[in-house]
Every structure is written in C-alpha cells, then in structure tokens.
Design a protein around this motif. Structure first.
Motif: not given
Length: 68
Positions: A25-29
């Motif tokens: 998962m992307d850290d931005d998410i």
C-alpha cells in the motif's frame, strides 16, 4: 491513484482473497486514511482502506499509527 505495480506482477502478489498485501500500500493512502480517522472517525477510515484493498486486520494496524 497511480498504479503501484504492473498488472502482470500484481496478479502474482495478491493474497488468497484477491487483495494487494498491506505492505504494497502507498504511504499516501495510509496518510489519507489517518487524516480521515481524525476528521470523521475510525469506521469510515477502516472502510476506505478496505475499499483500497487492505484487509481489516492490516487496516486496523495502519490506523493505530499516531501522526500529526
């Protein structure tokens, strides 16, 4: 959301339920979910992360993070 990994490779990495593992998962998410948790509540943030493909347990772990 930008493609995190190539679709051909993504199929090989899915968990038994067909979801992308939390580690991908992307850290931005996760940052957005934490912000959502602080603004409108934990339940909404959990549902949103699950919609993005994270399992319930992984979503709960991600939302335990305290960021300001």
């Amino acid at each position: 959301m930008p493609q995190l990994i190539q679709p051909e490779i993504q199929v090989l990495l899915l968990d038994p339920k067909g979801r992308i593992p939390a580690a991908l998962m992307d850290d931005d998410i996760i940052d957005e979910a934490i912000s959502m948790r602080d603004r409108i509540g934990m339940d909404y943030a959990l549902v949103w992360l699950q919609y993005k493909g994270m399992s319930m347990d992984a979503a709960k772990d991600a939302l335990k993070i305290v960021r300001h």
